[in-house]
Enzyme design. Structure first.
Site, mmCIF file in Angstrom:
data_model
loop_
_atom_site.group_PDB
_atom_site.id
_atom_site.type_symbol
_atom_site.label_atom_id
_atom_site.label_comp_id
_atom_site.label_asym_id
_atom_site.label_seq_id
_atom_site.Cartn_x
_atom_site.Cartn_y
_atom_site.Cartn_z
ATOM 1 N NE ARG A 113 -0.107 3.996 6.622
ATOM 2 C CZ ARG A 113 -1.050 4.632 5.908
ATOM 3 N NH1 ARG A 113 -1.054 5.958 5.833
ATOM 4 N NH2 ARG A 113 -1.971 3.939 5.288
ATOM 5 C CG ASP A 114 2.968 1.892 11.685
ATOM 6 O OD1 ASP A 114 2.195 2.365 10.819
ATOM 7 O OD2 ASP A 114 2.804 2.080 12.905
ATOM 8 C CD GLU A 115 -1.225 0.586 7.084
ATOM 9 O OE1 GLU A 115 -1.766 -0.370 6.531
ATOM 10 O OE2 GLU A 115 -1.820 1.658 7.336
ATOM 11 C CG HIS A 131 -1.518 4.910 -0.284
ATOM 12 N ND1 HIS A 131 -0.689 4.836 0.805
ATOM 13 C CD2 HIS A 131 -2.584 4.105 -0.008
ATOM 14 C CE1 HIS A 131 -1.232 4.028 1.703
ATOM 15 N NE2 HIS A 131 -2.382 3.567 1.228
ATOM 16 C CD GLU A 153 -3.528 6.459 3.195
ATOM 17 O OE1 GLU A 153 -2.696 7.121 3.844
ATOM 18 O OE2 GLU A 153 -3.966 5.355 3.561
ATOM 19 C CG ASP A 155 -4.097 -0.374 -1.376
ATOM 20 O OD1 ASP A 155 -4.964 -0.979 -0.725
ATOM 21 O OD2 ASP A 155 -3.542 0.651 -0.962
ATOM 22 C CG ASP A 203 -0.192 -0.160 2.541
ATOM 23 O OD1 ASP A 203 0.926 -0.711 2.531
ATOM 24 O OD2 ASP A 203 -0.725 0.250 3.590
HETATM 25 C C1 BGC Z 1 -3.863 1.058 3.812
HETATM 26 C C2 BGC Z 1 -4.593 0.866 2.539
HETATM 27 C C3 BGC Z 1 -5.625 -0.146 2.682
HETATM 28 C C4 BGC Z 1 -6.540 0.289 3.758
HETATM 29 C C5 BGC Z 1 -7.648 -0.656 3.962
HETATM 30 C C6 BGC Z 1 -4.806 1.421 4.896
HETATM 31 O O1 BGC Z 1 -4.200 1.590 6.110
HETATM 32 O O2 BGC Z 1 -2.804 1.941 3.694
HETATM 33 O O3 BGC Z 1 -4.284 1.462 1.422
HETATM 34 O O4 BGC Z 1 -6.218 -0.601 1.535
HETATM 35 O O5 BGC Z 1 -5.860 0.540 4.967
HETATM 36 O O6 BGC Z 1 -8.585 -0.089 4.606
#
Ligand code: BGC
Length: 850
Positions: free
Chosen positions: A443-445, A753, A727, A452, A439
């Site tokens: 950050r912490d993802e 994003h 985003e 996506d 995504d």
């Molecule tokens: C992510 C996304 C993802 C979404 C889902 C986010 O935190 O960055 O792009 O699809 O959560 O709800």
């Protein structure tokens, strides 16, 4: 002249090592003639050969391939002109299931129990002699964690983050390195293994030890000597290990701490021990696209900060690592933090990284010049802040890291803002194709969020050959599908729980990735196997969606609605300020999704010859469409509750037909006009809104929306200085300052994003007019749509058959288009005055008055 411009095996045209039992071949042919087709092609692999006229996915059907073997494939093509061309390709087989003559090893002295952090990096060592002349040597390796190998002080291979990110419990990939030229009489092999995804802290809850309790290594070196003898050196307890190496800390979110005063020679080595893993995955030769360093980025500006640090601006947001040339003193510590944006006073904003520290720290190993670039972590950034060194003693650069997908597409037009938008889309793709489709990179993802890539896959397939990258990921989607049919929101799940814990949970548009991504890939590549290998997953998924849609009465049994909090609905729709409001729209997004996916699965069933299924899913899709129209609209193209996505999906996904569709498009155009041509769609609607308008008589509205520079719009981001896709549309204000997120979404603003960059699809298919009519562009159309003051546009795509291109301009009342049609394909050119002409391969020009 006839030329084979591409010969690939398993979708790779460079050297690969494969564990495919029946590798598949493809080729493209170039000719300066017109209307050329392939009359005959002969493919040879070893003693086996076959004759075909196919150009795609030609399977090897010869005797079983042997492991550890170099094969040469040869192709001879005879064209309809009588000319011939040949081309060779060399590939190698991996272990092909042969047992490893090596054991998993780890550090018996290291117990890792801390929560929320990554383990200490582990370092392994093996010293060995290779006394005779080496004819060939291959090193096969994988790890629990991510590893980096050094043989006699030199890095082995050029990829980052091996063995890559997969659904480890089912599939673990291994790399093969040709180390023939690296071996000496006496050798030292070092493996640094960090926690990575398997052991390290990952996902925003920073769960660790998901796959293994500590790092482990599996490696096998196979050496063949010139005298015909051979030797195998596998990991076992004769290897040494410790957790005191120069990598002091490595974490995917927090970065890397490297102490160059620590030398491998002086480490407190002790014996490694055999490790029993808690998983038993299938081991396969790496079949994705390795992450490699690409562009070298240089700062365009720098400024001092009051605390003595210096901020550098690379002028471009991207994912990667710094590359520093340092003139330092032994023991001097240099700290680098990474950020995507700066606040007022040029202060990098770290808050939006949430818990990710995104920091690289280097301790100089000697006095004088030295180089440092992190190798075990990456960050998403445009700015860095550096402490601990005077700017004169530091030369700053950075490396953009991303999976080595081949760039195949190009788009450009007379509107410079749109060209920058295209560049921003490409940068966001690069930044998020890091072994899996993520995504965001900062950050912490950095997780494999399905929604996506679900909406972005068609655009991605214009820009890159996504075959290997997406097929690798799709295998994990199949493997991670819940028994009841739902698709986890992130694949691989790796510590993220939702909706894995809920029986039969299916989430519209996110789960739809299991249908939409294979479909996009099939359109781009024509490879039916993509459909076949994902087909059962698609059927199980539709069943899960159907279950959740089944709770109403009457036609309500086809309205898919969940309690808002369980879905994403019209995720991030800018016309509604709160997350709960986006999610609440899931009745519309869910129902349209079910209509769309069931219609696609019906088509796919038809392609695969599954007649019964074809009918069954077509019936379902018709019933869902009817329910949407009957219950959510007035039956005459007007929604009872109006919002942009609520119109976009039924218009684009075949819920409205004929006059009703036309009316719906008029209603959508009215909403868009009322919004001053600004966008109000969330993830599900954004990719399709311009098609919904332009394909249904509302071209002018579509172009006004595309070229709008007011917030929220695509070109607003460009106008206020975006270098990637964000985003949220309002990421920066008119003053260039970052958005303060106050809606309770935990600082959820990423500047990298790709989801809303899905508009790239419209740029290729409508503005340049280049559109596949049959998969792989076997038949395609060039039908540019003129508007928005755009006076020229051109796009090209390296299709599986070769380059297809459209290049048009408007001057002095004349429209002129040049097209390029690859050998083996056919193109219909439709001019703005409606005239059309179909061409075989070659280059053509057509024009008309406008
Ligand atoms: C992510 C996304 C993802 C979404 C889902 C986010 O935190 O960055 O792009 O699809 O959560 O709800």
């Amino acid at each position: 002249m006839l030329k084979i411009s591409r010969l690939s095996v398993e979708n790779a045209d460079s050297y690969i090592v494969t564990d495919a039992a029946k590798p598949r071949f493809g080729y493209a042919v170039e000719s300066d003639g017109q209307n050329v087709t392939v009359k005959k092609a002969v493919l040879r692999v070893g003693k086996w050969s076959c004759e075909t006229t196919d150009q795609l996915a030609i399977p090897y059907e010869g005797p079983a391939l042997q492991p550890y073997t170099v094969y040469r494939a040869g192709l001879t093509v005879t064209a309809s002109t009588g000319e011939t061309a040949t081309r060779d390709l060399v590939f190698e087989t991996g272990k092909l299931g042969d047992a490893w003559q090596a054991q998993w090893i780890s550090d018996p002295a290291y117990t890792f129990t801390e929560k929320l952090v990554s383990p200490k990096p582990m370092t392994f060592r093996k010293r060995f002699a290779a006394g005779k002349k080496v004819a060939s040597a291959r090193l096969y390796a994988t790890a629990m964690g991510i590893y980096e190998l050094k043989l006699n002080g030199k890095k082995v291979g050029d990829e980052y983050f091996a063995p890559g990110f997969t659904s480890y419990k089912t599939t673990l990939l291994y790399q093969t390195y040709d180390v023939t030229d690296m071996l000496a009489a006496e050798n030292e092999l070092i493996a640094d293994v960090a926690g990575g995804w398997a052991v390290g802290a990952f996902v925003f809850t920073r769960k660790n030890r998901v796959t293994a309790d500590r790092q482990a290594l599996l490696a096998e070196l196979r050496v063949t000597y010139e005298d015909g003898t051979s030797e195998i050196i596998g990991t076992d307890p004769t290897w040494e290990v410790c957790t005191d190496g120069p990598y002091r800390m490595v974490d995917l979110y927090d970065g890397e701490t490297y102490d160059a005063t620590v030398t491998y020679d002086a480490l407190p080595w002790h014996a490694a021990a055999v490790e029993t893993l808690k998983i038993s995955p299938k081991l396969i030769a790496f079949d994705g696209e390795p992450v490699r360093a690409h562009e070298v980025m240089k700062p365009v500006k720098s400024w001092p900060m009051p605390d003595g640090s210096t901020v550098y601006d690379f002028g471009q947001n991207f994912a990667g690592v710094v590359s520093l040339d340092i003139d330092g003193k032994k023991g001097q510590k240099i700290t680098v933090r990474h950020a995507e944006i700066v606040d007022a006073e040029g202060q990098p904003n770290y808050a939006i990284l949430r818990s990710a520290k995104a920091t690289a720290e280097y301790t100089c190993g000697t006095d004088g010049k030295q180089h440092y670039s992190p190798t075990m972590s990456y960050m998403g950034f445009r700015y860095i802040q550096v402490w601990g060194i005077e700017p004169e003693k530091l030369e700053v650069a950075a490396l953009a890291l991303y999976s080595d997908i081949t760039s195949i597409g190009r788009f450009e037009c007379s509107n410079e803002l749109i060209n920058r938008l295209e560049s921003n889309i490409i940068w966001s793709s690069r930044s998020n194709f890091i072994d899996i489709p993520t995504d965001c990179p900062q950050r912490d993802e950095r997780m494999g969020w399905t929604g996506d890539i679900c909406v972005f896959a068609p655009t991605a397939c214009f820009h890159y050959d996504m075959s290997r990258f997406l097929n690798k990921w799709l295998r994990d989607v199949v493997n991670e599908q819940l028994p009841s049919g739902g698709i986890p929101n992130t694949v691989p799940i790796q510590g993220y729980g939702f909706p894995a814990t809920m029986p039969a949970m299916a989430v519209a548009f996110w789960g739809d990735a299991c249908v939409m991504v294979p479909w996009a890939l099939y359109q781009a590549t024509g490879d039916r196997q993509v459909l076949r290998s994902n087909y059962d997953m698609m059927k199980k998924y539709i069943k899960a969606c159907r279950f959740w849609a089944g709770f109403g009465v009457g036609k309500g049994r086809y309205i898919w609605q969940l309690p808002g909090v369980l879905t994403f609905g019209d995720w991030l729709a800018p016309d509604s300020p709160k997350m709960s409001q986006w999610q609440a729209r899931n009745k519309w997004t869910g129902t349209a999704s079910l209509k769309n996916t069931s219609a696609l699965v019906s088509k796919i069933a038809g392609i695969l010859g599954e007649k019964e299924d074809e009918k069954k899913y077509a019936d379902l899709s018709a019933k869902v469409a009817d329910a949407y129209r009957s219950l959510l609209t007035d039956g005459n193209g007007k929604l009872k509750t109006e919002f942009q996505t609520g119109y976009v999906l039924p218009i684009h996904m075949g819920i409205f037909e004929g006059e009703e569709k036309k009316k719906a498009a008029e209603n959508l155009a009215r909403l868009v006009k009322d919004a001053d041509y600004c966008i109000a769609t969330g993830f599900p609607g954004t990719p399709y809104i311009l098609f919904a308008l332009a394909d249904n008589g509302q071209e002018e509205t579509a172009f006004r929306m595309l070229t709008n520079t007011k917030c929220p719009s695509w070109l607003y981001e460009v106008r206020v200085g975006g270098t990637t896709i964000w985003e949220r549309w309002n990421g920066l204000g008119e003053d260039g300052l970052p958005l303060k997120v106050t809606d309770g979404t935990d600082n959820m603003i990423s500047y990298n994003h790709y989801a809303s960059g899905a508009v790239g699809d419209f740029l290729y298919r409508r503005v340049a007019g280049l559109e596949a009519v049959e998969p792989a562009y076997r038949r395609f159309r060039v039908k540019p749509l003129i508007g928005g003051g755009i006076t020229s546009a051109s796009a090209s795509v390296e299709t599986p058959y070769g380059e297809a291109a459209s290049d048009w301009k408007l001057a002095d009342g004349t429209f002129t288009v040049n097209v390029k049609v690859p050998v083996g394909t056919e193109c219909t050119v439709v001019l703005p005055d409606g005239t059309e002409q179909t061409y075989g391969s070659g280059e053509y020009t057509a024009s008309c008055a406008v």
